[in-house]
Design a protein around this motif. Structure first.
Motif, PDB file in Angstrom:
ATOM      1  N   MET A   1      37.512  36.560  37.022  1.00  0.00           N
ATOM      2  CA  MET A   1      38.086  37.639  36.197  1.00  0.00           C
ATOM      3  C   MET A   1      39.603  37.581  36.272  1.00  0.00           C
ATOM      4  SD  MET A   1      37.453  41.771  36.457  1.00  0.00           S
ATOM      5  CE  MET A   1      35.737  41.626  35.999  1.00  0.00           C
ATOM      6  N   SER A   2      40.260  37.729  35.127  1.00  0.00           N
ATOM      7  CA  SER A   2      41.714  37.635  35.121  1.00  0.00           C
ATOM      8  C   SER A   2      42.342  38.865  35.732  1.00  0.00           C
ATOM      9  CB  SER A   2      42.236  37.481  33.680  1.00  0.00           C
ATOM     10  OG  SER A   2      42.212  38.719  33.008  1.00  0.00           O
ATOM     11  N   GLN A   3      43.609  38.729  36.100  1.00  0.00           N
ATOM     12  CA  GLN A   3      44.352  39.865  36.630  1.00  0.00           C
ATOM     13  C   GLN A   3      44.334  41.013  35.644  1.00  0.00           C
ATOM     14  OE1 GLN A   3      48.537  39.336  36.596  1.00  0.00           O
ATOM     15  NE2 GLN A   3      48.941  40.929  38.074  1.00  0.00           N
ATOM     16  N   ALA A   4      44.513  40.726  34.354  1.00  0.00           N
ATOM     17  CA  ALA A   4      44.550  41.774  33.342  1.00  0.00           C
ATOM     18  C   ALA A   4      43.233  42.526  33.282  1.00  0.00           C
ATOM     19  CB  ALA A   4      44.875  41.168  31.985  1.00  0.00           C
ATOM     20  N   ASN A   5      42.110  41.824  33.360  1.00  0.00           N
ATOM     21  CA  ASN A   5      40.820  42.500  33.345  1.00  0.00           C
ATOM     22  C   ASN A   5      40.674  43.420  34.553  1.00  0.00           C
ATOM     23  OD1 ASN A   5      39.855  41.448  30.965  1.00  0.00           O
ATOM     24  ND2 ASN A   5      38.883  39.696  31.930  1.00  0.00           N
ATOM     25  N   ASN A   6      41.149  42.979  35.704  1.00  0.00           N
ATOM     26  CA  ASN A   6      41.086  43.818  36.898  1.00  0.00           C
ATOM     27  C   ASN A   6      41.858  45.111  36.704  1.00  0.00           C
ATOM     28  OD1 ASN A   6      39.468  42.365  38.717  1.00  0.00           O
ATOM     29  ND2 ASN A   6      41.122  40.933  39.126  1.00  0.00           N
ATOM     30  N   ILE A   7      43.026  45.004  36.078  1.00  0.00           N
ATOM     31  CA  ILE A   7      43.890  46.174  35.895  1.00  0.00           C
ATOM     32  C   ILE A   7      43.329  47.119  34.849  1.00  0.00           C
ATOM     33  CG2 ILE A   7      46.162  46.918  35.077  1.00  0.00           C
ATOM     34  CD1 ILE A   7      47.286  44.355  36.295  1.00  0.00           C
ATOM     35  N   LEU A   8      42.874  46.563  33.732  1.00  0.00           N
ATOM     36  CA  LEU A   8      42.558  47.401  32.587  1.00  0.00           C
ATOM     37  C   LEU A   8      41.070  47.616  32.376  1.00  0.00           C
ATOM     38  CD1 LEU A   8      45.274  46.018  30.180  1.00  0.00           C
ATOM     39  CD2 LEU A   8      45.303  48.135  31.462  1.00  0.00           C
ATOM     40  N   GLY A   9      40.241  46.956  33.172  1.00  0.00           N
ATOM     41  CA  GLY A   9      38.849  47.331  33.194  1.00  0.00           C
ATOM     42  C   GLY A   9      37.959  46.741  32.128  1.00  0.00           C
ATOM     43  N   THR A  10      38.395  45.749  31.373  1.00  0.00           N
ATOM     44  CA  THR A  10      37.521  45.119  30.400  1.00  0.00           C
ATOM     45  C   THR A  10      36.709  44.024  31.076  1.00  0.00           C
ATOM     46  OG1 THR A  10      39.223  43.550  29.762  1.00  0.00           O
ATOM     47  CG2 THR A  10      39.097  45.589  28.501  1.00  0.00           C
ATOM     48  N   ARG A  11      35.586  43.698  30.468  1.00  0.00           N
ATOM     49  CA  ARG A  11      34.742  42.664  31.058  1.00  0.00           C
ATOM     50  C   ARG A  11      35.226  41.284  30.633  1.00  0.00           C
ATOM     51  NH1 ARG A  11      31.158  40.401  27.477  1.00  0.00           N
ATOM     52  NH2 ARG A  11      30.886  41.455  25.471  1.00  0.00           N
ATOM     53  N   ASP A  12      34.802  40.274  31.363  1.00  0.00           N
ATOM     54  CA  ASP A  12      35.122  38.900  31.009  1.00  0.00           C
ATOM     55  C   ASP A  12      34.387  38.501  29.733  1.00  0.00           C
ATOM     56  OD1 ASP A  12      36.778  38.543  33.136  1.00  0.00           O
ATOM     57  OD2 ASP A  12      35.307  37.536  34.396  1.00  0.00           O
ATOM     58  N   ALA A  13      35.027  37.679  28.926  1.00  0.00           N
ATOM     59  CA  ALA A  13      34.404  37.168  27.715  1.00  0.00           C
ATOM     60  C   ALA A  13      33.506  35.984  28.055  1.00  0.00           C
ATOM     61  CB  ALA A  13      35.473  36.745  26.717  1.00  0.00           C
ATOM     62  N   THR A  14      32.507  35.767  27.218  1.00  0.00           N
ATOM     63  CA  THR A  14      31.594  34.635  27.383  1.00  0.00           C
ATOM     64  C   THR A  14      31.551  33.848  26.082  1.00  0.00           C
ATOM     65  OG1 THR A  14      29.625  35.801  26.573  1.00  0.00           O
ATOM     66  CG2 THR A  14      30.189  36.071  28.909  1.00  0.00           C
ATOM     67  N   PRO A  15      31.081  32.605  26.125  1.00  0.00           N
ATOM     68  CA  PRO A  15      30.923  31.839  24.880  1.00  0.00           C
ATOM     69  C   PRO A  15      30.044  32.552  23.853  1.00  0.00           C
ATOM     70  CG  PRO A  15      30.775  30.375  26.765  1.00  0.00           C
ATOM     71  CD  PRO A  15      30.795  31.771  27.319  1.00  0.00           C
ATOM     72  N   ASP A 225      38.694  44.732  22.397  1.00  0.00           N
ATOM     73  CA  ASP A 225      37.449  44.177  22.934  1.00  0.00           C
ATOM     74  C   ASP A 225      37.662  43.459  24.265  1.00  0.00           C
ATOM     75  OD1 ASP A 225      35.807  45.018  20.782  1.00  0.00           O
ATOM     76  OD2 ASP A 225      36.453  43.289  19.585  1.00  0.00           O
ATOM     77  N   PHE A 226      38.730  42.653  24.331  1.00  0.00           N
ATOM     78  CA  PHE A 226      38.991  41.851  25.528  1.00  0.00           C
ATOM     79  C   PHE A 226      40.483  41.849  25.811  1.00  0.00           C
ATOM     80  CE2 PHE A 226      35.230  40.069  23.455  1.00  0.00           C
ATOM     81  CZ  PHE A 226      34.300  40.161  24.475  1.00  0.00           C
ATOM     82  N   ILE A 227      40.828  41.682  27.078  1.00  0.00           N
ATOM     83  CA  ILE A 227      42.222  41.635  27.512  1.00  0.00           C
ATOM     84  C   ILE A 227      42.397  40.445  28.437  1.00  0.00           C
ATOM     85  CG2 ILE A 227      44.067  42.837  28.758  1.00  0.00           C
ATOM     86  CD1 ILE A 227      42.763  45.465  27.982  1.00  0.00           C
ATOM     87  N   THR A 228      43.494  39.711  28.254  1.00  0.00           N
ATOM     88  CA  THR A 228      43.771  38.586  29.142  1.00  0.00           C
ATOM     89  C   THR A 228      45.270  38.416  29.323  1.00  0.00           C
ATOM     90  OG1 THR A 228      43.380  36.221  29.533  1.00  0.00           O
ATOM     91  CG2 THR A 228      43.776  36.884  27.257  1.00  0.00           C
ATOM     92  N   ASP A 229      45.649  37.854  30.463  1.00  0.00           N
ATOM     93  CA  ASP A 229      47.046  37.483  30.683  1.00  0.00           C
ATOM     94  C   ASP A 229      47.207  35.965  30.699  1.00  0.00           C
ATOM     95  OD1 ASP A 229      45.864  36.834  33.096  1.00  0.00           O
ATOM     96  OD2 ASP A 229      47.009  38.270  34.299  1.00  0.00           O
ATOM     97  N   ASP A 230      46.177  35.249  30.213  1.00  0.00           N
ATOM     98  CA  ASP A 230      46.178  33.781  30.231  1.00  0.00           C
ATOM     99  C   ASP A 230      45.444  33.285  28.982  1.00  0.00           C
ATOM    100  OD1 ASP A 230      45.959  31.065  30.696  1.00  0.00           O
ATOM    101  OD2 ASP A 230      44.722  31.262  32.511  1.00  0.00           O
ATOM    102  N   LEU A 231      46.181  33.043  27.901  1.00  0.00           N
ATOM    103  CA  LEU A 231      45.549  32.662  26.635  1.00  0.00           C
ATOM    104  C   LEU A 231      44.780  31.356  26.766  1.00  0.00           C
ATOM    105  CD1 LEU A 231      45.017  33.070  23.629  1.00  0.00           C
ATOM    106  CD2 LEU A 231      47.235  31.976  23.169  1.00  0.00           C
ATOM    107  N   HIS A 232      45.399  30.349  27.357  1.00  0.00           N
ATOM    108  CA  HIS A 232      44.708  29.065  27.507  1.00  0.00           C
ATOM    109  C   HIS A 232      43.428  29.227  28.319  1.00  0.00           C
ATOM    110  CE1 HIS A 232      43.664  25.003  28.611  1.00  0.00           C
ATOM    111  NE2 HIS A 232      43.942  25.240  29.881  1.00  0.00           N
ATOM    112  N   GLY A 233      43.519  29.923  29.441  1.00  0.00           N
ATOM    113  CA  GLY A 233      42.344  30.135  30.266  1.00  0.00           C
ATOM    114  C   GLY A 233      41.248  30.882  29.516  1.00  0.00           C
TER     115      GLY A 233
END
Length: 240
Positions: A1-15, A225-233
């Protein structure tokens, strides 16, 4: 889980979340490159200089007015056009006369974008020249079908609904099979309402990186829907 997801509470995205997506829409500044690069600070300073020269204001007053126009009109340019009838071409040419060497090529990002199925677009409140120079410096320009810029939008910036309508209509975007990536939560309200998936790009060290806090209002809204601090990841994680 990315740092941003930890902070803002959204779930990880899946394929599976992105299995049907065929149109991938990316904002430019602070989205296709991370905010900590600070490229936009050059544009910000030149906008302040433009306002200062135009209205004969001291730099600090010019900066405050620039930010006021940005907040109330969507962009500094729109505020200057509405209130001072400036030549938009003169403004755009001046503020985008910057040093793009601040950006390092990002071949990993280019590969992750190239691997996405379907079409990819840049949708920006900047102009096409700035978008092309930025994407070329990153080494990702060739991955995009087209760039929809502020001129194509009739100089009406995001988040105006009519601007999204122009973009969607021009490129025949199937909103049920499309996603938009943005660093400003307010610019994702209309895409979500239209039926697109939405991904908010936030800075690393999220809370410490926030300056104009109002820019990030709505980041915990249901239109994200989703939040990330790492676009490539993120792009890598959603490709099966």
């Amino acid at each position: 889980m990315s740092q941003a997801n930890n902070i803002l509470g959204t779930r990880d995205a899946t394929p599976e979340d992105f299995a049907g997506v065929r149109d991938w829409v990316f904002d430019l500044d602070n989205t296709l490159y991370p905010r900590h690069v600070d490229l936009f600070s050059q544009i910000d300073k030149r906008m302040t200089a433009f306002v200062s020269d135009l209205l004969q204001l001291p730099p600090q007053e010019a900066k405050s007015l620039q930010k006021e126009y940005y907040r109330s009109h969507g962009t500094t340019l729109r505020g200057l056009m509405d209130l001072h009838q400036i030549d938009p071409d003169a403004f755009l040419n001046f503020v985008h006369d910057i040093d793009y060497s601040w950006l390092d090529p990002d071949p990993a990002l280019g590969e992750s974008i190239a691997s996405l199925p379907g079409r990819k677009f840049i949708f920006t409140n900047g102009d096409r020249g700035h978008a092309e120079r930025t994407a070329r410096q990153l080494g990702i320009l060739d991955q995009f079908e087209d760039i929809f810029d502020i001129v194509a939008a009739g100089l009406v910036p995001k988040p105006a609904a009519e601007t999204y309508d122009k973009f969607m209509g021009l490129h025949r975007i199937d909103v049920e099979h499309a996603v938009m990536f943005e660093d400003l939560a307010r610019n994702l309200t209309v895409p979500k309402a239209l039926g697109m998936k939405t991904v908010l790009i936030v800075p690393r060290n999220f809370e410490a990186a926030l300056d104009d806090i109002w820019e990030h209002e709505g980041r915990d809204g249901e239109h994200i829907d989703f939040i990330t601090d790492d676009l490539h990841g993120f792009l890598t994680s959603i490709q099966s």
